[in-house]
Design a protein around this motif. Structure first.
Motif, PDB file in Angstrom:
ATOM      1  N   ASP A 108     -21.355  -0.575   2.942  1.00 57.99           N
ATOM      2  CA  ASP A 108     -19.768  -0.199   2.943  1.00 57.99           C
ATOM      3  C   ASP A 108     -18.412  -1.416   2.177  1.00 57.99           C
ATOM      4  OD1 ASP A 108     -17.111   0.353   3.579  1.00 57.99           O
ATOM      5  OD2 ASP A 108     -16.964  -0.200   5.396  1.00 57.99           O
ATOM      6  N   ASP A 109     -17.513  -0.959   1.861  1.00 56.03           N
ATOM      7  CA  ASP A 109     -16.884  -1.663   0.707  1.00 56.03           C
ATOM      8  C   ASP A 109     -16.415  -2.968   0.504  1.00 56.03           C
ATOM      9  OD1 ASP A 109     -14.687   0.067   1.717  1.00 56.03           O
ATOM     10  OD2 ASP A 109     -13.791  -1.480   0.624  1.00 56.03           O
ATOM     11  N   SER A 110     -15.789  -2.920   2.346  1.00 55.88           N
ATOM     12  CA  SER A 110     -15.490  -4.484   2.498  1.00 55.88           C
ATOM     13  C   SER A 110     -15.453  -4.761   4.158  1.00 55.88           C
ATOM     14  CB  SER A 110     -13.919  -4.253   2.033  1.00 55.88           C
ATOM     15  OG  SER A 110     -13.056  -3.794   2.817  1.00 55.88           O
ATOM     16  N   LEU A 111     -15.296  -6.346   4.605  1.00 50.34           N
ATOM     17  CA  LEU A 111     -15.395  -6.305   5.982  1.00 50.34           C
ATOM     18  C   LEU A 111     -14.373  -7.430   6.013  1.00 50.34           C
ATOM     19  CD1 LEU A 111     -18.419  -6.855   7.718  1.00 50.34           C
ATOM     20  CD2 LEU A 111     -16.399  -8.667   8.183  1.00 50.34           C
ATOM     21  N   VAL A 112     -13.421  -6.910   7.419  1.00 52.89           N
ATOM     22  CA  VAL A 112     -12.378  -7.348   7.443  1.00 52.89           C
ATOM     23  C   VAL A 112     -11.801  -8.102   8.786  1.00 52.89           C
ATOM     24  CG1 VAL A 112      -9.025  -7.181   7.437  1.00 52.89           C
ATOM     25  CG2 VAL A 112     -11.233  -5.694   5.583  1.00 52.89           C
ATOM     26  N   ARG A 113     -11.736  -6.731   9.371  1.00 53.16           N
ATOM     27  CA  ARG A 113     -11.866  -7.700  10.718  1.00 53.16           C
ATOM     28  C   ARG A 113     -13.356  -7.915  10.765  1.00 53.16           C
ATOM     29  NH1 ARG A 113      -6.792  -5.021  10.902  1.00 53.16           N
ATOM     30  NH2 ARG A 113      -5.427  -6.381  12.305  1.00 53.16           N
ATOM     31  N   GLY A 114     -14.505  -7.293  11.346  1.00 52.83           N
ATOM     32  CA  GLY A 114     -14.995  -6.690  11.452  1.00 52.83           C
ATOM     33  C   GLY A 114     -15.075  -5.869  12.464  1.00 52.83           C
ATOM     34  N   ASP A 158     -15.441   7.858   3.297  1.00 50.63           N
ATOM     35  CA  ASP A 158     -15.596   7.617   1.858  1.00 50.63           C
ATOM     36  C   ASP A 158     -15.689   6.661   1.586  1.00 50.63           C
ATOM     37  OD1 ASP A 158     -15.667  10.974   2.622  1.00 50.63           O
ATOM     38  OD2 ASP A 158     -13.474  10.594   1.990  1.00 50.63           O
ATOM     39  N   SER A 159     -15.582   5.614   1.618  1.00 46.80           N
ATOM     40  CA  SER A 159     -15.552   4.178   1.309  1.00 46.80           C
ATOM     41  C   SER A 159     -16.608   3.317   0.288  1.00 46.80           C
ATOM     42  CB  SER A 159     -13.965   3.338   1.668  1.00 46.80           C
ATOM     43  OG  SER A 159     -14.819   2.993   3.030  1.00 46.80           O
ATOM     44  N   GLY A 160     -17.334   3.920   1.670  1.00 45.43           N
ATOM     45  CA  GLY A 160     -18.589   3.352   0.767  1.00 45.43           C
ATOM     46  C   GLY A 160     -19.438   4.321  -0.200  1.00 45.43           C
ATOM     47  N   MET A 179       0.477  -1.284  -0.416  1.00 49.74           N
ATOM     48  CA  MET A 179       0.271  -0.325   0.329  1.00 49.74           C
ATOM     49  C   MET A 179       0.879   1.187   0.176  1.00 49.74           C
ATOM     50  SD  MET A 179      -2.824  -0.942   2.418  1.00 49.74           S
ATOM     51  CE  MET A 179      -4.401   0.049   2.478  1.00 49.74           C
ATOM     52  N   CYS A 180       0.874   1.604  -1.312  1.00 49.22           N
ATOM     53  CA  CYS A 180       2.145   2.868  -1.457  1.00 49.22           C
ATOM     54  C   CYS A 180       1.627   3.260  -3.004  1.00 49.22           C
ATOM     55  CB  CYS A 180       3.759   2.256  -1.808  1.00 49.22           C
ATOM     56  SG  CYS A 180       4.064   1.811  -0.046  1.00 49.22           S
ATOM     57  N   THR A 224     -14.642  -2.600  12.852  1.00 49.51           N
ATOM     58  CA  THR A 224     -15.182  -0.879  12.297  1.00 49.51           C
ATOM     59  C   THR A 224     -16.954  -1.051  12.471  1.00 49.51           C
ATOM     60  OG1 THR A 224     -13.002  -0.408  11.534  1.00 49.51           O
ATOM     61  CG2 THR A 224     -14.589   0.969  10.689  1.00 49.51           C
ATOM     62  N   SER A 225     -17.057  -2.416  11.054  1.00 49.68           N
ATOM     63  CA  SER A 225     -18.294  -2.317  10.812  1.00 49.68           C
ATOM     64  C   SER A 225     -19.144  -2.537  12.834  1.00 49.68           C
ATOM     65  CB  SER A 225     -18.306  -3.333  10.581  1.00 49.68           C
ATOM     66  OG  SER A 225     -18.088  -3.369   9.035  1.00 49.68           O
ATOM     67  N   ARG A 226     -18.605  -2.921  13.276  1.00 47.66           N
ATOM     68  CA  ARG A 226     -19.687  -3.047  14.981  1.00 47.66           C
ATOM     69  C   ARG A 226     -19.845  -2.024  15.613  1.00 47.66           C
ATOM     70  NH1 ARG A 226     -19.381  -7.407  18.886  1.00 47.66           N
ATOM     71  NH2 ARG A 226     -19.148  -6.641  21.053  1.00 47.66           N
ATOM     72  N   VAL A 256     -11.938  -1.939  -5.308  1.00 52.38           N
ATOM     73  CA  VAL A 256     -12.993  -1.939  -4.160  1.00 52.38           C
ATOM     74  C   VAL A 256     -13.070  -0.765  -3.584  1.00 52.38           C
ATOM     75  CG1 VAL A 256     -13.351  -3.391  -2.564  1.00 52.38           C
ATOM     76  CG2 VAL A 256     -13.237  -5.021  -4.803  1.00 52.38           C
ATOM     77  N   TYR A 257     -11.733  -1.091  -2.809  1.00 52.64           N
ATOM     78  CA  TYR A 257     -11.211   0.248  -1.740  1.00 52.64           C
ATOM     79  C   TYR A 257     -10.255   1.226  -1.524  1.00 52.64           C
ATOM     80  CZ  TYR A 257      -9.322   1.322   2.363  1.00 52.64           C
ATOM     81  OH  TYR A 257      -8.985   1.907   3.944  1.00 52.64           O
ATOM     82  N   PHE A 258      -8.726   0.773  -2.276  1.00 56.35           N
ATOM     83  CA  PHE A 258      -8.455   1.408  -2.352  1.00 56.35           C
ATOM     84  C   PHE A 258      -7.897   1.862  -3.069  1.00 56.35           C
ATOM     85  CE2 PHE A 258      -2.786   1.619  -2.187  1.00 56.35           C
ATOM     86  CZ  PHE A 258      -2.973   1.409  -0.840  1.00 56.35           C
ATOM     87  N   GLY A 272       0.666  -6.612  -1.529  1.00 54.27           N
ATOM     88  CA  GLY A 272       0.864  -5.394  -1.060  1.00 54.27           C
ATOM     89  C   GLY A 272      -0.461  -4.864  -0.682  1.00 54.27           C
ATOM     90  N   ILE A 273      -1.700  -5.465  -0.799  1.00 50.94           N
ATOM     91  CA  ILE A 273      -2.627  -4.822   0.325  1.00 50.94           C
ATOM     92  C   ILE A 273      -2.234  -5.664   1.785  1.00 50.94           C
ATOM     93  CG2 ILE A 273      -4.904  -4.590   0.545  1.00 50.94           C
ATOM     94  CD1 ILE A 273      -4.721  -3.121  -1.656  1.00 50.94           C
ATOM     95  N   ASP A 274      -2.452  -3.975   2.876  1.00 46.23           N
ATOM     96  CA  ASP A 274      -2.192  -4.680   3.929  1.00 46.23           C
ATOM     97  C   ASP A 274      -3.728  -5.237   4.760  1.00 46.23           C
ATOM     98  OD1 ASP A 274      -0.802  -4.849   6.729  1.00 46.23           O
ATOM     99  OD2 ASP A 274      -2.361  -3.324   7.564  1.00 46.23           O
ATOM    100  N   PHE A 332      -7.974   2.281   9.713  1.00 50.92           N
ATOM    101  CA  PHE A 332      -7.737   1.120   9.571  1.00 50.92           C
ATOM    102  C   PHE A 332      -5.789   1.047   8.816  1.00 50.92           C
ATOM    103  CE2 PHE A 332      -8.996  -2.981   8.503  1.00 50.92           C
ATOM    104  CZ  PHE A 332      -7.945  -4.154   8.890  1.00 50.92           C
ATOM    105  N   ILE A 333      -5.793   2.272   8.773  1.00 49.69           N
ATOM    106  CA  ILE A 333      -4.470   2.667   8.174  1.00 49.69           C
ATOM    107  C   ILE A 333      -3.224   2.863   9.581  1.00 49.69           C
ATOM    108  CG2 ILE A 333      -3.831   5.030   8.362  1.00 49.69           C
ATOM    109  CD1 ILE A 333      -3.869   3.372   4.811  1.00 49.69           C
ATOM    110  N   GLU A 334      -3.519   2.876  10.359  1.00 53.10           N
ATOM    111  CA  GLU A 334      -2.681   2.877  11.450  1.00 53.10           C
ATOM    112  C   GLU A 334      -2.007   1.876  12.395  1.00 53.10           C
ATOM    113  OE1 GLU A 334      -4.753   6.822  12.176  1.00 53.10           O
ATOM    114  OE2 GLU A 334      -2.425   6.922  11.723  1.00 53.10           O
ATOM    115  N   VAL A 357      -7.994  -6.440  -8.241  1.00 53.92           N
ATOM    116  CA  VAL A 357      -9.769  -6.193  -7.643  1.00 53.92           C
ATOM    117  C   VAL A 357      -9.342  -5.685  -6.751  1.00 53.92           C
ATOM    118  CG1 VAL A 357     -10.531  -8.430  -6.765  1.00 53.92           C
ATOM    119  CG2 VAL A 357     -11.645  -7.253  -7.798  1.00 53.92           C
ATOM    120  N   PHE A 358      -9.159  -5.570  -5.649  1.00 48.86           N
ATOM    121  CA  PHE A 358      -8.962  -4.335  -4.370  1.00 48.86           C
ATOM    122  C   PHE A 358      -8.930  -3.040  -4.442  1.00 48.86           C
ATOM    123  CE2 PHE A 358      -9.109  -4.048   0.090  1.00 48.86           C
ATOM    124  CZ  PHE A 358     -10.206  -4.445   0.599  1.00 48.86           C
ATOM    125  N   GLU A 359      -8.047  -2.627  -5.637  1.00 48.54           N
ATOM    126  CA  GLU A 359      -7.480  -1.696  -6.352  1.00 48.54           C
ATOM    127  C   GLU A 359      -9.240  -1.030  -5.972  1.00 48.54           C
ATOM    128  OE1 GLU A 359      -4.800   0.674  -5.956  1.00 48.54           O
ATOM    129  OE2 GLU A 359      -3.209  -0.869  -5.907  1.00 48.54           O
TER     130      GLU A 359
END
Ligand code: AMP
Length: 462
Positions: free
Chosen positions: A347-353, A284-286, A1-2, A355-357, A243-245, A387-389, A315-317, A239-241
């Protein structure tokens, strides 16, 4: 992610790079750097922080030259430390070289072990340094030959920009995992620019010429443009570019991110509609997918959550404690939109859940009658090695929980995802365009065995 950026042949190359990096800031917020080349001498300014914090007007005086490259970084390999800030520089036998890298090399640890065994010493933990070391050791003739030699040995995802001897060189891995695009300035047609995303061109009034092709090395110098095609594999653009990035105002590999996200939202509505009063995006992601959802479902779109723009993406921190705190810092509900309503939150994606919770709880606390979470991508079930965290598989909620269990965890009435086929349709995968979808499918275009335990950190510089 750069994010990476490069300029050839402009009197204010550093300043243009600064603007380009500013437009690419969403790709990495930990550190920023610019290296210029003048008469073969490199000038570098690299610091931890956001682009606008690192580059003050005084700094530009230290960055002379008509060629520049730049980088914004979010750590995916190596620690978040000053010594890993890019562009990396090296004084090699033949010339000084600077390189900026977006992506992740999957055999860097192995190559580094071999190189160290052979006497190489490294000054960073970055996987990118392996490329410089391989080039320094190559017996091939010129810079390009040494680069071909080095890239022939690394595997994984790389979109690279180099400067050496007042040249600008761009290279993309044979699968084309990460984006990289070539343009030229409208006001100076002989000034070429290279960037991770086209949104960087819009700011500096450059026009896109074309994408750098998978497996291509492009050399830009006084003699013009010279393209060398290395080996080329099946295209595996991430494809995640889409979706989200990436930013929605970018066009990646000839597909508008905005159009793709609208199509994801529309398709999501067709697949998972539920009776409701309002469609609310997670900003903004969704936002763009929610617009598509509202259009296809004919349910009104409203901004039921307001984002404070002065905090980075939650999420970035890299630290957990900061991430948990971050949601509250970033989003606030609007009770006027939510109270007594049946809410579809997109929202665009669910990762750990996590944030959504917090978001679902926030919407309920604001008085919503029902909360239906709709995700405009399939469940993320596998980590990304390109390259995506993403966290480990164990931390990916959807890898161990079905939609009903996820709904219980995030306290939503229902949770539904876009189907893998629906996603492919939205990004034209159904018409033969191929992608890397490993985070959604667990199918990896390049096999990767994660190294046992992380390389030990031997020098910490503050
Ligand atoms: P969570 O609810 O904890 O699963 O987090 C999902 C949120 O994180 C979504 O809003 C995504 O936009 C965002 N997100 C997804 N992938 C990443 C990533 N690699 N880095 C930062 N944010 C991400």
């Amino acid at each position: 992610m750069c994010g990476v950026f490069g300029v050839f042949n402009h009197p204010e190359a550093a300043n243009l790079t600064y603007l380009g990096l500013h437009a690419l800031q969403h790709r990495g917020q930990e550190s920023a750097g610019i290296v210029t080349s003048q008469g073969g001498t490199l000038h570098a300014v690299r610091k931890m922080g956001l682009v606008a914090e690192v580059f003050t007007s005084e700094v530009f005086a230290q960055l002379p030259g008509r060629v520049a490259i730049g980088h914004v970084r979010y750590t995916t390999a190596g620690g978040s430390l000053p010594k890993n800030i890019q562009p990396l520089t090296a004084e090699a036998r033949h010339s000084s070289i600077a390189v900026a890298h977006n992506g992740n090399l999957i055999n860097a640890e192995q190559l580094r072990d071999d190189l160290e065994e052979d006497g190489s010493i490294f000054s960073s933990q970055s996987d990118t340094e392996v490329i410089l070391q391989l080039m320094a050791r190559s017996r091939a003739g010129g810079f390009v030959e040494r680069l071909i030699d080095a890239l022939g040995r690394v595997r994984g995802a790389y979109s690279l920009v180099f400067t050496t001897d007042d040249r600008l060189i761009a290279a993309r891995d044979p699968h084309g995992f990460r984006p990289l695009v070539l343009g030229r300035l409208r006001s100076h047609p002989d000034c070429y620019v290279v960037a991770s995303e086209t949104c960087a061109f819009d700011l500096i009034e450059a026009e896109k010429i074309r994408d750098i092709a998978p497996g291509e090395i492009l050399i830009i110098d006084e003699a013009g443009l010279q393209s060398v095609q290395m080996r080329r594999e099946t295209r595996r653009f991430c494809v995640f570019e889409h979706v989200y990035f990436a930013r929605p105002d970018s066009v990646l590999d000839d597909l508008s991110v905005y159009d793709a996200r609208i199509a994801m939202g529309e398709q999501l509505a067709r697949e998972t509609a539920v009776p409701a009063d309002v469609v609310v995006p997670v900003p903004d992601s969704g936002v763009v997918a929610a617009l598509g959802f509202a259009k296809a479902s004919q349910i009104p779109f409203e901004m039921g959550l307001i984002r404070n723009h002065y905090v980075g993406r939650t999420f970035i921190e890299p630290k957990d404690s900061i991430r948990h705190f971050g949601v509250k810092l970033k989003l606030n509900p609007v009770p006027q939109v939510l109270k007594g309503r049946r809410v579809i939150v997109v929202d665009d994606s669910l990762v750990r859940g996590t944030t959504s919770r917090k978001i679902v709880k926030m919407i309920r606390a604001a008085g919503a009658a029902e909360v239906h979470l709709r995700i405009s991508s399939p469940p993320v079930i596998s980590p990304c090695y390109y390259g995506i965290d993403t966290p480990t598989r164990a931390e990916l909620l959807a890898s161990t929980h079905n939609p009903e269990e996820v709904a219980r965890y995030v306290t939503a009435d229902t949770v539904r995802y876009l189907s893998p086929e629906g996603l492919m349709q939205a990004v034209r995968g159904d018409s033969g365009v191929t992608y890397c979808t490993s985070c959604f499918t667990g199918e990896y275009p390049l096999r990767f065995t994660p190294p046992q335990g992380r390389r030990q950190l031997r020098l910490i510089e503050v």
